[in-house]
Design an enzyme around this catalytic site. Sequence first.
Site, PDB file in Angstrom:
ATOM      1  N   TYR A  98       0.865  -1.190  -0.253  1.00 39.03           N
ATOM      2  CA  TYR A  98      -0.109  -0.045   0.044  1.00 39.03           C
ATOM      3  C   TYR A  98       1.084   1.097   0.064  1.00 39.03           C
ATOM      4  O   TYR A  98       1.990   1.357   0.517  1.00 39.03           O
ATOM      5  CB  TYR A  98      -0.837   0.095   1.021  1.00 39.03           C
ATOM      6  CG  TYR A  98      -2.225  -0.709   0.965  1.00 39.03           C
ATOM      7  CD1 TYR A  98      -2.997  -0.623   0.312  1.00 39.03           C
ATOM      8  CD2 TYR A  98      -2.123  -2.017   1.907  1.00 39.03           C
ATOM      9  CE1 TYR A  98      -4.296  -1.169   0.248  1.00 39.03           C
ATOM     10  CE2 TYR A  98      -3.212  -2.835   1.705  1.00 39.03           C
ATOM     11  CZ  TYR A  98      -4.367  -2.476   0.933  1.00 39.03           C
ATOM     12  OH  TYR A  98      -5.548  -3.149   0.842  1.00 39.03           O
ATOM     13  N   GLY A 150       7.877   1.996  -6.689  1.00 36.15           N
ATOM     14  CA  GLY A 150       7.235   0.760  -7.021  1.00 36.15           C
ATOM     15  C   GLY A 150       7.126   0.581  -8.787  1.00 36.15           C
ATOM     16  O   GLY A 150       6.423   1.598  -9.108  1.00 36.15           O
ATOM     17  N   CYS A 156       3.725   0.623   2.772  1.00 33.61           N
ATOM     18  CA  CYS A 156       4.580  -0.454   2.189  1.00 33.61           C
ATOM     19  C   CYS A 156       4.665  -1.576   3.023  1.00 33.61           C
ATOM     20  O   CYS A 156       5.836  -2.223   2.740  1.00 33.61           O
ATOM     21  CB  CYS A 156       6.013   0.180   1.609  1.00 33.61           C
ATOM     22  SG  CYS A 156       5.939   1.371   0.508  1.00 33.61           S
TER      23      CYS A 156
END
Length: 226
Positions: free
Chosen positions: A82, A160, A189
């Site tokens: 996330y 990412g 994360c």
Amino acid sequence: MPAAATGAHMVEWITSDGLVDYRRAEAEMEARATAIAEGRAAEAIWLLEHPPLYTAGTSARPDDLRAPDRFPVHPTRRGGQYTYHGPGQRVVYVMLDVGRRGRDVRRFVAALEAWVIATLGRFNVEGMIREGRVGVWVPRPDKPALPDGTPRDDKIAAIGIRLRRWVSFHGISINVDPELSHFDGIVPCGIDGHGVTSLVDLGRPVTMADLDAALAESFAETMDAT
């Protein structure tokens, strides 16, 4: 910014004003990545901001979404867990030909990390890579250590990416001056215990334009080494 030659590569720099819808950005990134893979477009760096939202990468754990109703949640196919995006955070989407840059994904990600660290260094901020923790971190000796005695770090940048036909998309987010409490709705994360910071939080009165200029200056010395 116009297309510019950087070393052996031609890269177009694009800056969007205002807040860009996340799904629109995904669609445009995917279209550009396809065009790059087919030789119809130059590589691109896209600088933008999103409205407040959370994204869930391919490794996201449901328990790490602490406030599912706070902001829109967008599942995405980039790597990682996330993350939060919102005003005051510079999102840097990297649509680069990793095939022409060595076909080494780990080396490419390391180059992205080095790019962020070099950029932060222009503002006298020491960014660090921590084993087992993705992103770029800032040591915080001024804050209490974790319960197990581990020194406290705060995350300042997330990384990412996704590859399609050896062309990258998604990329980096760097906290300039976002509302840091918005990160409370997730475990960023998947890493609990440490905090989140920004350039302004660290006492650096940096603007988006300042950061964009530093990113451009640092690009050739880091990314063109790949």
